[in-house]
Motif scaffolding. Structure first.
Motif, PDB file in Angstrom:
ATOM      1  N   PHE A   1     -12.328  -3.844  14.419  1.00 54.26           N
ATOM      2  CA  PHE A   1     -12.841  -3.976  13.060  1.00 54.26           C
ATOM      3  C   PHE A   1     -13.751  -5.190  12.954  1.00 54.26           C
ATOM      4  O   PHE A   1     -13.415  -6.275  13.450  1.00 54.26           O
ATOM      5  CB  PHE A   1     -11.697  -4.129  12.058  1.00 54.26           C
ATOM      6  CG  PHE A   1     -10.913  -2.875  11.855  1.00 54.26           C
ATOM      7  CD1 PHE A   1      -9.703  -2.695  12.500  1.00 54.26           C
ATOM      8  CD2 PHE A   1     -11.379  -1.878  11.009  1.00 54.26           C
ATOM      9  CE1 PHE A   1      -8.973  -1.533  12.331  1.00 54.26           C
ATOM     10  CE2 PHE A   1     -10.652  -0.718  10.827  1.00 54.26           C
ATOM     11  CZ  PHE A   1      -9.449  -0.541  11.495  1.00 54.26           C
TER      12      PHE A   1
ATOM     13  N   PHE B   1     -14.086  -5.271   5.236  1.00 50.48           N
ATOM     14  CA  PHE B   1     -13.962  -4.684   6.566  1.00 50.48           C
ATOM     15  C   PHE B   1     -14.790  -3.414   6.703  1.00 50.48           C
ATOM     16  O   PHE B   1     -14.950  -2.644   5.745  1.00 50.48           O
ATOM     17  CB  PHE B   1     -12.496  -4.341   6.864  1.00 50.48           C
ATOM     18  CG  PHE B   1     -11.652  -5.542   7.141  1.00 50.48           C
ATOM     19  CD1 PHE B   1     -11.142  -6.315   6.114  1.00 50.48           C
ATOM     20  CD2 PHE B   1     -11.369  -5.912   8.452  1.00 50.48           C
ATOM     21  CE1 PHE B   1     -10.358  -7.439   6.377  1.00 50.48           C
ATOM     22  CE2 PHE B   1     -10.588  -7.028   8.729  1.00 50.48           C
ATOM     23  CZ  PHE B   1     -10.091  -7.785   7.688  1.00 50.48           C
ATOM     24  N   GLY B   2     -15.286  -3.188   7.921  1.00 48.24           N
ATOM     25  CA  GLY B   2     -15.913  -1.931   8.261  1.00 48.24           C
ATOM     26  C   GLY B   2     -14.852  -0.876   8.554  1.00 48.24           C
ATOM     27  O   GLY B   2     -13.656  -1.174   8.551  1.00 48.24           O
ATOM     28  N   PRO B   3     -15.270   0.361   8.846  1.00 48.39           N
ATOM     29  CA  PRO B   3     -14.322   1.458   9.067  1.00 48.39           C
ATOM     30  C   PRO B   3     -13.688   1.454  10.445  1.00 48.39           C
ATOM     31  O   PRO B   3     -12.760   2.218  10.696  1.00 48.39           O
ATOM     32  CB  PRO B   3     -15.194   2.710   8.881  1.00 48.39           C
ATOM     33  CG  PRO B   3     -16.560   2.263   9.249  1.00 48.39           C
ATOM     34  CD  PRO B   3     -16.663   0.828   8.833  1.00 48.39           C
ATOM     35  N   GLY B   4     -14.187   0.613  11.342  1.00 50.56           N
ATOM     36  CA  GLY B   4     -13.556   0.500  12.661  1.00 50.56           C
ATOM     37  C   GLY B   4     -14.208   1.358  13.738  1.00 50.56           C
ATOM     38  O   GLY B   4     -14.869   2.356  13.456  1.00 50.56           O
TER      39      GLY B   4
ATOM     40  N   GLN C   1      -4.308  -0.563   4.031  1.00 53.96           N
ATOM     41  CA  GLN C   1      -5.160   0.140   4.984  1.00 53.96           C
ATOM     42  C   GLN C   1      -4.763   1.609   5.045  1.00 53.96           C
ATOM     43  O   GLN C   1      -3.595   1.942   5.259  1.00 53.96           O
ATOM     44  CB  GLN C   1      -5.055  -0.492   6.375  1.00 53.96           C
ATOM     45  CG  GLN C   1      -6.008   0.084   7.396  1.00 53.96           C
ATOM     46  CD  GLN C   1      -5.904  -0.612   8.731  1.00 53.96           C
ATOM     47  OE1 GLN C   1      -4.963  -1.357   8.998  1.00 53.96           O
ATOM     48  NE2 GLN C   1      -6.870  -0.383   9.611  1.00 53.96           N
TER      49      GLN C   1
ATOM     50  N   GLY D   1      -7.725   5.541   9.584  1.00 56.95           N
ATOM     51  CA  GLY D   1      -9.136   5.724   9.880  1.00 56.95           C
ATOM     52  C   GLY D   1     -10.070   4.838   9.088  1.00 56.95           C
ATOM     53  O   GLY D   1     -11.296   5.007   9.164  1.00 56.95           O
ATOM     54  N   GLU D   2      -9.523   3.886   8.341  1.00 58.39           N
ATOM     55  CA  GLU D   2     -10.361   2.990   7.538  1.00 58.39           C
ATOM     56  C   GLU D   2      -9.970   1.542   7.790  1.00 58.39           C
ATOM     57  O   GLU D   2      -8.919   1.251   8.366  1.00 58.39           O
ATOM     58  CB  GLU D   2     -10.221   3.310   6.054  1.00 58.39           C
ATOM     59  CG  GLU D   2     -10.685   4.705   5.695  1.00 58.39           C
ATOM     60  CD  GLU D   2     -10.524   4.993   4.214  1.00 58.39           C
ATOM     61  OE1 GLU D   2     -10.682   6.166   3.840  1.00 58.39           O
ATOM     62  OE2 GLU D   2     -10.242   4.053   3.451  1.00 58.39           O
ATOM     63  N   GLY D   3     -10.832   0.639   7.337  1.00 64.38           N
ATOM     64  CA  GLY D   3     -10.518  -0.773   7.444  1.00 64.38           C
ATOM     65  C   GLY D   3      -9.646  -1.226   6.286  1.00 64.38           C
ATOM     66  O   GLY D   3      -9.540  -0.549   5.271  1.00 64.38           O
ATOM     67  N   PRO D   4      -8.992  -2.386   6.435  1.00 69.27           N
ATOM     68  CA  PRO D   4      -8.166  -2.916   5.348  1.00 69.27           C
ATOM     69  C   PRO D   4      -9.002  -3.209   4.098  1.00 69.27           C
ATOM     70  O   PRO D   4     -10.162  -3.594   4.196  1.00 69.27           O
ATOM     71  CB  PRO D   4      -7.605  -4.220   5.935  1.00 69.27           C
ATOM     72  CG  PRO D   4      -7.726  -4.073   7.418  1.00 69.27           C
ATOM     73  CD  PRO D   4      -8.951  -3.242   7.635  1.00 69.27           C
TER      74      PRO D   4
ATOM     75  N   LEU E   1      -0.587   1.505   5.103  1.00 76.59           N
ATOM     76  CA  LEU E   1      -0.197   0.309   5.861  1.00 76.59           C
ATOM     77  C   LEU E   1      -0.513  -0.909   4.998  1.00 76.59           C
ATOM     78  O   LEU E   1      -1.645  -1.077   4.538  1.00 76.59           O
ATOM     79  CB  LEU E   1      -0.973   0.239   7.171  1.00 76.59           C
ATOM     80  CG  LEU E   1      -0.800  -1.029   8.006  1.00 76.59           C
ATOM     81  CD1 LEU E   1       0.625  -1.162   8.513  1.00 76.59           C
ATOM     82  CD2 LEU E   1      -1.773  -1.027   9.190  1.00 76.59           C
TER      83      LEU E   1
END
Lengths: 114, 113
Positions: A90, A105-108, B37, B40-43, B86
């Motif tokens: 991330f 944060f980005g989506p990872g 969270q 599949g996504e960021g926090p 999460l």
């Protein structure tokens, strides 16, 4: 306003290969961060940057490199990929303003090294 | 090295129940944040607490920062399936820490209809 974007979303690497994870933010944030998230381990800081041309190591920097030539971009480079680098990565950014602590944060990027 | 211990690691409850998640450390933090969270996504930030003893409410969620700024809790009243996710606590030190966050391990919450 796209926020923080990361590419690619998924990647499979063979041991010893190299790759660059891209991160771009369009919010004019001066601070940027790279984290990795392993199952059940929370997020750990790899590298961070407080502005263009300024970077520093975080908690787990070994095997990674970063650069910050512009405010918007903060790529993370993996040299000689190892199975231990299998993780979700991330990128985050933050505007330093008074008591604003929020990181965006980005989506990872989900990376598998086999 | 600052550490944040989050508990429980997993929580599976029925809709309508109450729950509390704890975040503890032996270190003092200048601020404590709670993120949520989705897969599949960021926090995404829920709240930041900065003052010892501070309590913040966000609809059915209540966040508390310990008096000594070493611990925090998240309480959810009448949990709903949409609360599933999460939950991460994260602390930052003051001074020249540059906003670096120390994360807890996270709590995986599942709310069953």
């Amino acid at each position: 306003n796209a926020g923080v974007t990361q590419t690619p979303k998924f990647r499979i690497l063979k041991i010893g290969q190299s790759m660059t994870l891209q991160c771009t933010q369009d919010m004019n944030h001066n601070y940027m961060y790279w984290y990795r998230q392993d199952p059940g381990m929370g997020l750990k800081l790899i590298y961070y940057s407080v502005g263009a041309g300024i970077t520093d190591k975080g908690e787990v920097p070994n095997g990674y490199n970063v650069s910050r030539s512009t405010t918007e971009d903060f790529p993370l480079r993996l040299e000689l990929a190892a199975p231990s680098q299998t993780s979700v990565y991330f990128c985050a950014s933050r505007l330093v303003f008074r008591s604003s602590y929020e990181q965006y944060f980005g989506p990872g990027t989900r990376l598998t090294v086999t | 090295t600052q550490l944040l211990e989050q508990s429980p690691q997993f929580l599976s409850i029925q809709e309508g129940e109450n729950l509390t998640v704890y975040c503890n450390s032996s270190s003092v933090f200048s601020s404590l944040q709670w993120y949520r969270q989705e897969p599949g996504e960021g926090p995404v930030l829920l709240v930041t607490v900065v003052t010892g003893g501070e309590v913040k409410k966000l609809k059915r969620l209540t966040f508390q920062f310990g008096d000594a700024r070493k611990d925090s809790s998240l309480h959810i009243t009448a949990a709903q399936p949409g609360d599933t996710g999460l939950y991460l606590c994260a602390g930052t030190s003051g001074g020249t820490s540059y906003g670096k966050l120390t994360f807890g391990q996270g709590t995986i919450l599942t709310v069953h209809p």
